[in-house]
Design a protein around this motif. Structure first.
Motif, PDB file in Angstrom:
ATOM      1  N   GLU A   1       0.841  -1.200   0.000  1.00 21.78           N
ATOM      2  CA  GLU A   1       0.000   0.000   0.000  1.00 21.78           C
ATOM      3  C   GLU A   1       0.877   1.250   0.000  1.00 21.78           C
ATOM      4  O   GLU A   1       2.000   1.237   0.509  1.00 21.78           O
ATOM      5  CB  GLU A   1      -0.907   0.043   1.229  1.00 21.78           C
ATOM      6  CG  GLU A   1      -1.909  -1.074   1.307  1.00 21.78           C
ATOM      7  CD  GLU A   1      -2.792  -0.953   2.537  1.00 21.78           C
ATOM      8  OE1 GLU A   1      -3.481  -1.928   2.864  1.00 21.78           O
ATOM      9  OE2 GLU A   1      -2.796   0.128   3.187  1.00 21.78           O
TER      10      GLU A   1
ATOM     11  N   GLU B   1       0.575   5.776   0.390  1.00 22.84           N
ATOM     12  CA  GLU B   1      -0.264   6.918   0.742  1.00 22.84           C
ATOM     13  C   GLU B   1       0.446   8.202   0.344  1.00 22.84           C
ATOM     14  O   GLU B   1       1.648   8.365   0.585  1.00 22.84           O
ATOM     15  CB  GLU B   1      -0.550   6.944   2.239  1.00 22.84           C
ATOM     16  CG  GLU B   1      -1.420   8.127   2.670  1.00 22.84           C
ATOM     17  CD  GLU B   1      -1.774   8.104   4.148  1.00 22.84           C
ATOM     18  OE1 GLU B   1      -2.282   9.135   4.643  1.00 22.84           O
ATOM     19  OE2 GLU B   1      -1.542   7.074   4.797  1.00 22.84           O
TER      20      GLU B   1
ATOM     21  N   GLY C   1      -0.231  12.530   0.497  1.00 21.81           N
ATOM     22  CA  GLY C   1      -1.097  13.525   1.108  1.00 21.81           C
ATOM     23  C   GLY C   1      -0.563  14.936   0.938  1.00 21.81           C
ATOM     24  O   GLY C   1       0.636  15.151   0.774  1.00 21.81           O
TER      25      GLY C   1
ATOM     26  N   ARG D   1      -5.838  13.269   0.426  1.00 20.05           N
ATOM     27  CA  ARG D   1      -5.010  12.068   0.525  1.00 20.05           C
ATOM     28  C   ARG D   1      -5.443  10.999  -0.477  1.00 20.05           C
ATOM     29  O   ARG D   1      -6.619  10.901  -0.817  1.00 20.05           O
ATOM     30  CB  ARG D   1      -5.092  11.457   1.927  1.00 20.05           C
ATOM     31  CG  ARG D   1      -4.533  12.311   3.039  1.00 20.05           C
ATOM     32  CD  ARG D   1      -4.467  11.493   4.324  1.00 20.05           C
ATOM     33  NE  ARG D   1      -5.782  11.076   4.779  1.00 20.05           N
ATOM     34  CZ  ARG D   1      -6.050   9.884   5.311  1.00 20.05           C
ATOM     35  NH1 ARG D   1      -5.108   8.971   5.384  1.00 20.05           N
ATOM     36  NH2 ARG D   1      -7.280   9.594   5.728  1.00 20.05           N
TER      37      ARG D   1
ATOM     38  N   LEU E   1      -4.945   6.806  -0.834  1.00 20.52           N
ATOM     39  CA  LEU E   1      -4.491   5.507  -0.350  1.00 20.52           C
ATOM     40  C   LEU E   1      -4.731   4.500  -1.466  1.00 20.52           C
ATOM     41  O   LEU E   1      -5.855   4.395  -1.980  1.00 20.52           O
ATOM     42  CB  LEU E   1      -5.253   5.070   0.910  1.00 20.52           C
ATOM     43  CG  LEU E   1      -4.862   5.725   2.233  1.00 20.52           C
ATOM     44  CD1 LEU E   1      -5.414   7.144   2.316  1.00 20.52           C
ATOM     45  CD2 LEU E   1      -5.384   4.898   3.406  1.00 20.52           C
TER      46      LEU E   1
END
Length: 380
Positions: free
Chosen positions: A80, A82, A84, A94, A96
């Motif tokens: 994963e 992320e 932001g 953001r 994800l």
């Protein structure tokens, strides 16, 4: 204005927070993630620029196909990532995203916007257009999508160009500069005059700029039908586009392909900032091909533009201590490798001796003295 950019498991950036001011210059060794910072910010903020009816399709184009999540997550163990961006009022935009861990599980992701604890969520590839439009209202009102990323190339900047757009633009690599200058020449709103003054300040001897007609050969695909079957063939045709020249003191007019790389790069950057300026400019190699004196003049020019354009922010990369000497110590962000922890960054004014040494050393001199090793100390 953005106050911070955030990265988790994005290539070398396993857990990095980048504090942002008006002018921000990333320095550090090669392969440490400076360009990755620009790439991640651009990937995220492009989503806020998509048209409502195509926003999710657009986002899928960023992370599927040629650029899949699996190509972007930190190796070897992350699945994963992320990204932001934090606004002055505390709201965050953001992304994800998760890579496909096994067949036939697809990639998936979510967008979030709002203050912490009050964020709204939008799944990527959502087919609820009303929900999409409601979600993107906030990011668009904040103009988060007003971003341009540049890695300019001299040959592309100098090339003749044809545009079918009503209002042309300068591309990521500098494509289309001739068409923009031609448009501004016809517009006569003072922007081209300002570009000429800026260029003369940075590159001594440069005077006026003029755009002229040029025959440009375009390659196109043409559909041919034979017995009910369609075939595609390449076709070339000549169209009238634009080229440009710069007048030099004592030398007269010089065509674009005879200008130095430094002159072309400075002209391309000035044009982007002056013409329909975005809120955020992401720029690779700010000092590229410029003499140290020209680098100093470029920083002075950019500072003047920032003073005149309150909404503008610049995030750039550099390897030049001469350019850094014209910055404030808090505008320099030093990056370093942190082993298995990926990359780390800190502002130069966070160095333990910056206050003491800053009294007699310029930022470029301080960076040359302390290096980057201190950045990863204490990083968890």
């Amino acid at each position: 204005m953005l106050t911070e950019a955030q990265f988790k498991n994005f290539k070398l950036l396993r857990d990095v927070r980048l504090p942002l001011g008006r002018l921000n210059v990333l320095v550090g060794p090669n392969a440490v993630g400076k360009t990755t910072v620009l790439e991640g910010m651009h990937y995220l903020l492009q989503l806020a620029a998509a048209k409502p009816e195509s926003a999710i399709i657009h986002s899928g184009g960023l992370f599927l196909g040629e650029v899949a999540v699996d190509d972007l997550v930190a190796k070897p163990d992350a699945t994963e990532l992320e990204l932001g961006a934090v606004l002055e009022d505390g709201r965050r935009f953001r992304l994800l995203a998760r890579a496909a861990t096994k067949e036939p599980q697809p990639e998936w992701g979510d967008l979030w916007f709002g203050k912490e604890g009050q964020e709204t969520k939008l799944p990527l590839f959502c087919d609820d257009h009303a929900k999409e439009q409601s979600f993107f209202k906030g990011p668009r009102e904040a103009e988060l999508g007003s971003v341009v990323r540049l890695k300019l190339h001299a040959e592309t900047l100098a090339a003749e160009h044809y545009s079918e757009e009503e209002i042309p633009g300068v591309g990521y690599d500098g494509e289309g500069l001739a068409s923009v200058l031609q448009y501004l020449q016809g517009l006569r709103d003072g922007t081209l005059d300002a570009i000429e003054r800026d260029l003369a300040t940075i590159v001594p001897g440069a005077r006026r700029i003029r755009a002229l007609p040029a025959r440009v050969r375009r390659r196109e695909k043409q559909r041919i039908s034979v017995d009910g079957q369609d075939f595609w063939a390449d076709r070339s045709r000549d169209v009238t586009g634009a080229r440009f020249e710069v007048e030099w003191e004592g030398l007269g007019w010089m065509p674009a392909d005879q200008l130095s790389e430094g002159t072309l790069l400075a002209l391309g950057l000035i044009t982007v900032v002056r013409f329909d300026a975005p809120r955020l400019v992401l720029l690779d190699d700010l000092d590229k091909a410029l003499h140290p004196v020209a680098q100093r003049k470029l920083v002075a020019h950019l500072r003047g533009v920032l003073d005149a354009t309150p909404h503008l922010q610049i995030v750039a990369t550099s390897h030049s201590p001469f350019l850094l000497d014209e910055l404030r110590v808090q505008e320099v962000i030093v990056m370093s490798r942190a082993g298995a922890r990926g990359s780390a960054l800190r502002r130069l004014d966070e160095h333990p001796t910056s206050q003491k040494r800053g009294a007699y050393l310029r930022p470029g001199e301080l960076w040359s003295l302390v290096g980057e090793g201190w950045v990863s100390e204490g990083v968890g």
